[in-house]
Scaffold this motif. Structure first.
Motif, PDB file in Angstrom:
ATOM      1  N   GLU A   1       0.831  -1.206   0.000  1.00 49.90           N
ATOM      2  CA  GLU A   1       0.000   0.000   0.000  1.00 49.90           C
ATOM      3  C   GLU A   1       0.868   1.258   0.000  1.00 49.90           C
ATOM      4  O   GLU A   1       0.582   2.226  -0.714  1.00 49.90           O
ATOM      5  CB  GLU A   1      -0.905  -0.026   1.232  1.00 49.90           C
ATOM      6  CG  GLU A   1      -1.866   1.145   1.326  1.00 49.90           C
ATOM      7  CD  GLU A   1      -2.739   1.078   2.566  1.00 49.90           C
ATOM      8  OE1 GLU A   1      -3.199   2.134   3.011  1.00 49.90           O
ATOM      9  OE2 GLU A   1      -2.932  -0.037   3.085  1.00 49.90           O
ATOM     10  N   LYS A   2       1.958   1.223   0.792  1.00 46.55           N
ATOM     11  CA  LYS A   2       2.858   2.370   0.825  1.00 46.55           C
ATOM     12  C   LYS A   2       3.582   2.543  -0.507  1.00 46.55           C
ATOM     13  O   LYS A   2       3.817   3.672  -0.963  1.00 46.55           O
ATOM     14  CB  LYS A   2       3.873   2.200   1.955  1.00 46.55           C
ATOM     15  CG  LYS A   2       3.262   2.276   3.348  1.00 46.55           C
ATOM     16  CD  LYS A   2       4.320   2.059   4.413  1.00 46.55           C
ATOM     17  CE  LYS A   2       3.701   2.125   5.814  1.00 46.55           C
ATOM     18  NZ  LYS A   2       4.704   1.864   6.879  1.00 46.55           N
TER      19      LYS A   2
ATOM     20  N   ASP B   1       2.443   1.731  -3.410  1.00 44.60           N
ATOM     21  CA  ASP B   1       1.469   2.313  -4.337  1.00 44.60           C
ATOM     22  C   ASP B   1       1.308   3.804  -4.061  1.00 44.60           C
ATOM     23  O   ASP B   1       1.170   4.606  -4.997  1.00 44.60           O
ATOM     24  CB  ASP B   1       0.122   1.598  -4.198  1.00 44.60           C
ATOM     25  CG  ASP B   1       0.182   0.154  -4.688  1.00 44.60           C
ATOM     26  OD1 ASP B   1       1.115  -0.164  -5.448  1.00 44.60           O
ATOM     27  OD2 ASP B   1      -0.689  -0.646  -4.292  1.00 44.60           O
ATOM     28  N   ALA B   2       1.354   4.189  -2.767  1.00 43.10           N
ATOM     29  CA  ALA B   2       1.222   5.603  -2.417  1.00 43.10           C
ATOM     30  C   ALA B   2       2.412   6.393  -2.950  1.00 43.10           C
ATOM     31  O   ALA B   2       2.264   7.524  -3.415  1.00 43.10           O
ATOM     32  CB  ALA B   2       1.117   5.757  -0.896  1.00 43.10           C
ATOM     33  N   ARG B   3       3.610   5.803  -2.911  1.00 41.86           N
ATOM     34  CA  ARG B   3       4.786   6.474  -3.456  1.00 41.86           C
ATOM     35  C   ARG B   3       4.640   6.688  -4.959  1.00 41.86           C
ATOM     36  O   ARG B   3       5.034   7.730  -5.487  1.00 41.86           O
ATOM     37  CB  ARG B   3       6.047   5.642  -3.167  1.00 41.86           C
ATOM     38  CG  ARG B   3       6.542   5.758  -1.744  1.00 41.86           C
ATOM     39  CD  ARG B   3       7.558   4.676  -1.437  1.00 41.86           C
ATOM     40  NE  ARG B   3       8.695   4.702  -2.337  1.00 41.86           N
ATOM     41  CZ  ARG B   3       9.803   5.406  -2.135  1.00 41.86           C
ATOM     42  NH1 ARG B   3       9.908   6.165  -1.055  1.00 41.86           N
ATOM     43  NH2 ARG B   3      10.802   5.350  -2.993  1.00 41.86           N
TER      44      ARG B   3
ATOM     45  N   VAL C   1       1.905   7.145  -6.533  1.00 43.63           N
ATOM     46  CA  VAL C   1       0.961   8.254  -6.707  1.00 43.63           C
ATOM     47  C   VAL C   1       1.655   9.580  -6.455  1.00 43.63           C
ATOM     48  O   VAL C   1       1.455  10.563  -7.193  1.00 43.63           O
ATOM     49  CB  VAL C   1      -0.251   8.080  -5.761  1.00 43.63           C
ATOM     50  CG1 VAL C   1      -1.141   9.320  -5.800  1.00 43.63           C
ATOM     51  CG2 VAL C   1      -1.050   6.838  -6.136  1.00 43.63           C
ATOM     52  N   LEU C   2       2.530   9.637  -5.418  1.00 42.78           N
ATOM     53  CA  LEU C   2       3.238  10.872  -5.109  1.00 42.78           C
ATOM     54  C   LEU C   2       4.187  11.270  -6.244  1.00 42.78           C
ATOM     55  O   LEU C   2       4.359  12.463  -6.529  1.00 42.78           O
ATOM     56  CB  LEU C   2       4.023  10.730  -3.806  1.00 42.78           C
ATOM     57  CG  LEU C   2       3.209  10.694  -2.512  1.00 42.78           C
ATOM     58  CD1 LEU C   2       4.132  10.550  -1.305  1.00 42.78           C
ATOM     59  CD2 LEU C   2       2.357  11.946  -2.370  1.00 42.78           C
TER      60      LEU C   2
ATOM     61  N   LEU D   1      -2.365  14.628  -0.537  1.00 38.10           N
ATOM     62  CA  LEU D   1      -1.263  14.157  -1.367  1.00 38.10           C
ATOM     63  C   LEU D   1      -0.310  15.305  -1.711  1.00 38.10           C
ATOM     64  O   LEU D   1       0.905  15.116  -1.762  1.00 38.10           O
ATOM     65  CB  LEU D   1      -1.802  13.525  -2.660  1.00 38.10           C
ATOM     66  CG  LEU D   1      -2.479  12.162  -2.514  1.00 38.10           C
ATOM     67  CD1 LEU D   1      -3.068  11.717  -3.847  1.00 38.10           C
ATOM     68  CD2 LEU D   1      -1.475  11.129  -2.017  1.00 38.10           C
TER      69      LEU D   1
ATOM     70  N   ASP E   1       1.696  15.691   1.348  1.00 40.67           N
ATOM     71  CA  ASP E   1       2.603  14.548   1.510  1.00 40.67           C
ATOM     72  C   ASP E   1       3.790  14.632   0.556  1.00 40.67           C
ATOM     73  O   ASP E   1       4.886  14.144   0.869  1.00 40.67           O
ATOM     74  CB  ASP E   1       1.857  13.237   1.276  1.00 40.67           C
ATOM     75  CG  ASP E   1       0.888  12.902   2.400  1.00 40.67           C
ATOM     76  OD1 ASP E   1       1.000  13.526   3.478  1.00 40.67           O
ATOM     77  OD2 ASP E   1       0.017  12.025   2.207  1.00 40.67           O
TER      78      ASP E   1
END
Length: 661
Positions: free
Chosen positions: A115-116, A118-120, A122-123, A187, A190
């Motif tokens: 999940e993290k 995938d978040a990276r 997106v960032l 986001l 972040d």
């Protein structure tokens, strides 16, 4: 499909592991490199493939990028996959093996790792949108001052495009722009582009009224920004993105990817201070240039640099701040040094940075500065000695202590030894105060001020021609030099006690000078003879110890008797000091004559000549002039005085009172 174990590791851990490792070293344990085909300096390595039988070297390792490929069986991968295949272990076991080599603890498995990750991802997309937004803003009317500044700095429109330079308006706008495109405000924060207000208001843009420089990682992904303030009175001239899931400034380098590629093609890796220096150097042809990101160079950044090139050149501004920065790098680098892995330093002319130098004198001047870059050991010596006076034993001892402490930081024993030798050479050059022994021939007497002040034209006058200075004393001094050197080599455990006396010894024989330099260089070595043979070969030692007067010396005949060796050295040094004192008296008197002899100078010459003449007489003559030395040898009284003073120095250094006679 990614391995489940890989997906459970925290984001960024594997990237850091790969950055710290040298694939060439990992693979090198299993293969023999083809030295004719490989270019280790560029990280271009070839060997027969370990995965299939072959005689030719078709297995290629790109050590800069951390990947391997076989042109025969098409095996490919990175360090982790290589360990998995060759050690027959699973993914996590391979990670543990490599993490142990890299000195990294393996983190606990993180159920939310995917999940993290995938978040990276997106960032990264948010950051790319921000790069494009700022580039567009540079073309607006609000950015006219920024465009003028870039033009004054010599950046063409093409260069601005290559470096993706942008502009953040004074009233902000990136938050509104991105949220207007459907990006969640969290986001944007972040990603480090915006922050919440301390007063509880709406989030605000971090970068306002600044020229924007995108920061990309080695894989080319936008991870942060550096912003230069347009307001000359702003307290923060440069401002970087904060720490984010994408951006760790202590483990990132500006221009990392392009510089790594250029270094792989043979370009020297240059480390500059800031964004504009990197751009100026790269545009001038020095394309393998990087910079730290608003902080002093860190250990992790040094490791990244050494992955790109074995000897990066630190190019710093020629002001006090630049010199201080260079000195700080030394302390960080010393514990990390390995064979073939070091640093060099190119300090700009005072008041200039690389951009200034290139504009004023061209790329050739910069290239010359890089070619003449200073090795780190010389800068270490400069730091500890520059502007200081070493006119007392205490100050010299303080220097020795400071240098030993720094050298002891080096973990690699071979490099530590070489640093010690280099420091000894420089220390000897500083403290030896030796005068050249070459004498120029000329028709006139005295000192010619147009010549080197140490090169005196001395023609012997009548009162000294028949003295021992011109005959027997020189032979005796040669014999004493030989006995001193032989004793030091035969009894290396006491050699350290006579380091200062040996440094000040003005050896007249070329072979003696070579031996003297080698002994000083290797003082304290476990096997002094072996070290000297490594420097000079066998012949000088064989010639030294084959001499009769050396062989019959008590210190050589009673090999292993440390007390005899110590007394013999003290006595021989003392006799040389006393005898050469008389010789200097004659030399100084001859110089003072300058062609005109007066009664006082003639008396000085006569007295000095008589003293030297007595020094060469037999044992039965002038007994009143002699005393008995500590080891039973007969010494002149002035020699005994010098001998006692030397023993006092030795015993003081050892922390003991001089033994009573």
């Amino acid at each position: 499909m990614r391995d489940n174990a890989q997906m459970s590791l925290p984001p960024g851990f594997l990237d850091e592991l790969r950055n710290r490792l040298s694939l060439g070293q990992v693979v090198g344990r299993k293969v023999m490199w083809d030295t004719r085909k490989s270019n280790q300096g560029k990280g271009d390595l070839w060997a027969p493939c370990p995965f299939h039988q072959e005689k030719t070297a078709s297995f290629h390792v790109d050590d800069r990028k951390g990947f391997y490929y076989c042109f025969g069986c098409h095996a490919k991968g990175d360090a982790i996959s290589f360990v998995r295949e060759t050690e027959n272990v699973d993914f996590m076991e391979a990670v543990k093996i490599l993490a142990g080599e890299a000195g990294m603890p393996v983190p606990e498995r993180d159920p939310q790792a995917q999940e993290k990750a995938d978040a990276r991802t997106v960032l990264v997309d948010v950051m790319e949108q921000a790069v494009q937004y700022h580039r567009l803003q540079l073309q607006t009317g609000a950015a006219s001052e920024a465009r003028d500044y870039l033009a004054r700095r010599g950046l063409s429109l093409e260069a601005q495009t290559r470096w993706e330079i942008g502009f953040a308006p004074a009233n902000g706008g990136v938050m509104a722009h991105l949220t207007g495109k459907g990006v969640d405000a969290k986001l944007v924060m972040d990603a480090g582009l915006a922050a919440e207000s301390d007063r509880g208001g709406a989030p605000y843009d971090r970068f306002r009224g600044r020229i924007m420089f995108p920061i990309r990682d080695a894989r080319g992904r936008a991870i942060g920004f550096g912003g230069r303030a347009m307001d000359p009175n702003h307290p923060a001239k440069y401002y970087n993105s904060p720490e984010t899931p994408l951006f760790d400034k202590g483990r990132s380098l500006y221009n990392h990817g392009p510089a790594r590629e250029a270094a792989g093609k043979g370009k020297p890796l240059v480390v500059a201070e800031g964004y504009m220096d990197v751009i100026a150097l790269s545009e001038a042809g020095f394309t393998a240039t990087v910079a730290p990101l608003g902080t002093a160079i860190t250990e992790d950044q040094l490791r990244l640099m050494w992955r790109m090139a074995p000897e990066p050149i630190i190019a710093l501004d020629g002001d006090k701040a630049g010199v201080r920065a260079a000195m700080r790098v030394i302390d960080i680098a010393l514990p990390l040094l390995e064979a073939g892995q070091s640093l060099r330093f190119a300090l700009m002319p005072e008041g200039m940075d690389p951009d200034d130098l290139i504009k004023a004198q061209g790329a050739g001047a910069m290239q010359k500065l890089l070619d003449q870059a200073t090795p780190m050991v010389q800068l270490l010596w400069q730091r500890e000695t520059e502007g200081k006076v070493f006119d007392s034993p205490e100050r010299k001892a303080a220097l020795d202590k400071a240098l030993r402490e720094k050298i002891n930081l080096i973990k690699d024993p071979s490099i530590r030894n070489h640093y010690g030798q280099a420091i000894k050479d420089m220390r000897w050059a500083l403290f030896s105060n030796r005068k050249p022994t070459t004498v120029r021939k000329s028709g006139g007497r005295g000192w010619n001020p147009k010549q080197d002040p140490w090169q005196r034209d001395v023609s012997p006058v009548a009162s000294s021609r028949t003295s021992a200075l011109a005959a027997g004393t020189e032979d005796q001094e040669h014999l004493r030099e030989a006995v001193i050197l032989a004793t030091l080599i035969a009894a290396p455990s006491v050699a350290m006690e006579f380091e200062t006396a040996l440094e000040q010894l003005d050896s007249r024989d070329p072979m003696h000078r070579d031996l003297q330099a080698s002994v000083l260089r290797h003082l304290g070595a476990d096997d002094l003879r072996a070290q000297i043979i490594g420097d000079l070969g066998d012949a000088p030692l064989e010639k030294l110890f084959a001499q009769n007067h050396v062989a019959i010396s008590p210190a050589i005949r009673r090999d292993g008797d440390i007390d005899i060796a110590r007394l013999c050295l003290a006595e021989e040094f003392a006799k040389l000091v006393a005898r050469r004192g008389h010789a200097r008296e004659i030399e100084d008197a001859v110089e003072d004559l300058n062609g005109v002899a007066d009664e006082g100078l003639t008396w000085r010459l006569a007295q000095a000549s008589e003293a030297l003449d007595k020094a060469g007489r037999g044992d039965n003559e002038d007994r009143a002039e002699y005393a008995v030395g500590k080891n039973g040898a007969r010494m002149k009284k002035d020699e005994q005085s010098a001998f006692d003073q030397l023993l006092d120095q030795i015993n003081f250094a050892k922390g003991a009172d001089r033994p009573k006679s």
